[in-house]
Design an enzyme around this catalytic site. Sequence first.
Site, PDB file in Angstrom:
ATOM      1  N   ASP A  89       0.867  -1.172   0.000  1.00  0.00           N
ATOM      2  CA  ASP A  89       0.000   0.000   0.000  1.00  0.00           C
ATOM      3  C   ASP A  89       0.911   1.232   0.000  1.00  0.00           C
ATOM      4  O   ASP A  89       1.661   1.464   0.954  1.00  0.00           O
ATOM      5  CB  ASP A  89      -0.896  -0.023   1.244  1.00  0.00           C
ATOM      6  CG  ASP A  89      -1.891   1.131   1.281  1.00  0.00           C
ATOM      7  OD1 ASP A  89      -1.574   2.219   0.757  1.00  0.00           O
ATOM      8  OD2 ASP A  89      -2.977   0.965   1.868  1.00  0.00           O
ATOM      9  N   LYS A 105      -3.419  12.346  -1.951  1.00  0.00           N
ATOM     10  CA  LYS A 105      -2.461  12.855  -0.967  1.00  0.00           C
ATOM     11  C   LYS A 105      -1.326  13.571  -1.705  1.00  0.00           C
ATOM     12  O   LYS A 105      -1.514  14.670  -2.221  1.00  0.00           O
ATOM     13  CB  LYS A 105      -1.962  11.718  -0.087  1.00  0.00           C
ATOM     14  CG  LYS A 105      -3.064  10.990   0.686  1.00  0.00           C
ATOM     15  CD  LYS A 105      -2.496   9.923   1.586  1.00  0.00           C
ATOM     16  CE  LYS A 105      -3.589   9.017   2.152  1.00  0.00           C
ATOM     17  NZ  LYS A 105      -4.545   9.719   3.011  1.00  0.00           N
TER      18      LYS A 105
END
Length: 400
Positions: free
Chosen positions: A196, A222
């Site tokens: 991840d 992000k």
Amino acid sequence: MSEQVARAAALDAADELAGIRKRFVLEDEVVYLDGNSLGALPANVPGHVEDVVRRQWGELRIRSWDESGWWTAPERIGERIAPLVGAAPGQIVVGDSTSVNVFKAVVAAVRMVGDDRDEILVDATTFPTDGYIAESAARMTGRTLRPVTPAEVPAALGDRTAAVLLNHVDYRSGRLHDLPSLTAAVHAAGALVVWDLCHSAGALPVGLDEHGVDLAVGCTYKYLNGGPGSPAYLYVRRDLQDRFDSPLPGWNSHAEPFGMRPAYAPASGALRGRVGTPDILSMLALEAALEVWDGVSVDAVRAKSLALTDFFLECVGAYAGEGRVETLTPVAHAERGSQVALRCEDAGDVMKRLIERGVVGDFRHPDVLRFGFTPLYVGFSDVERAARVLGEVLSGEALR
């Protein structure tokens, strides 16, 4: 002028990425240190989205699937992300959420290793959703799930291990885990690894191809600045693509998507990771957002990230005083992502007061302050100001 202010000015003057800041919509009076939750708005995105809505959708309508490239967007945008995570072309497809892609990757990994391996390892410190998804994948595939910390993975591996799901950077502490060595350990045990990358892609080199990673997923809102809810991505290493058996076979991943066949036949390559109709508005906003990376080196971003976080820790030490906060983020560069996590009493109230004074980070229950450093738009003067305001809030000056 304090020593820290003078140093910040000198570091800003030498910053080779300083000019990238103008590619974003930012307020001079705000220090934005929450890009590890939601990246800032790239300045070119509003105009691009307006064109998508008014012209591509409003005028061309259904013709835009071909004429505006809507149909090929998932793989085209995947090619824009690929160099940011160290992947050659043809291995990344964009679409769905991180959670959905974690599910696809973990189940596919288990299916690829065969029935004689009956255990899935999951990062015990992971973002909760990854744990939920891994538990569901284990139930669905008839495997057992064993949570372990990344440090415990090498000892936990064995001939029962089918797949391992790990986070590259810990979302709470900002600790960077050793992707090369952990990947090698998983492979030595005969298992497959799923990484991840939500808190590392766009902040530091990943090296998916270089280190032989099997499968990887990540969000784009992000450090990639794709916008709230922007689609995630799935990486499938090229030599595994013919064996990738998605638990969510959809018409978009069919070898003949418009053939409307009753039986499923998977497309070749990374397209097997597609499921349903792409989220065109958010996907094309992401495509525009990725233009801020034109001419930007990930290595330069990493160098600035480490310099920013080093300087922040130095300034916190100077302004906050001894014993007021505890640093949870590792000091060693090899173990640090692009955020700093500090523990303090009344952290929720402290962050609220910081935000009121124009320093935006975030709070994680019960006592953690998180500050994310996006090198594309955060400068050293921002860092000095954030640490100085933090020191003032902790000392009570902001309360008088």
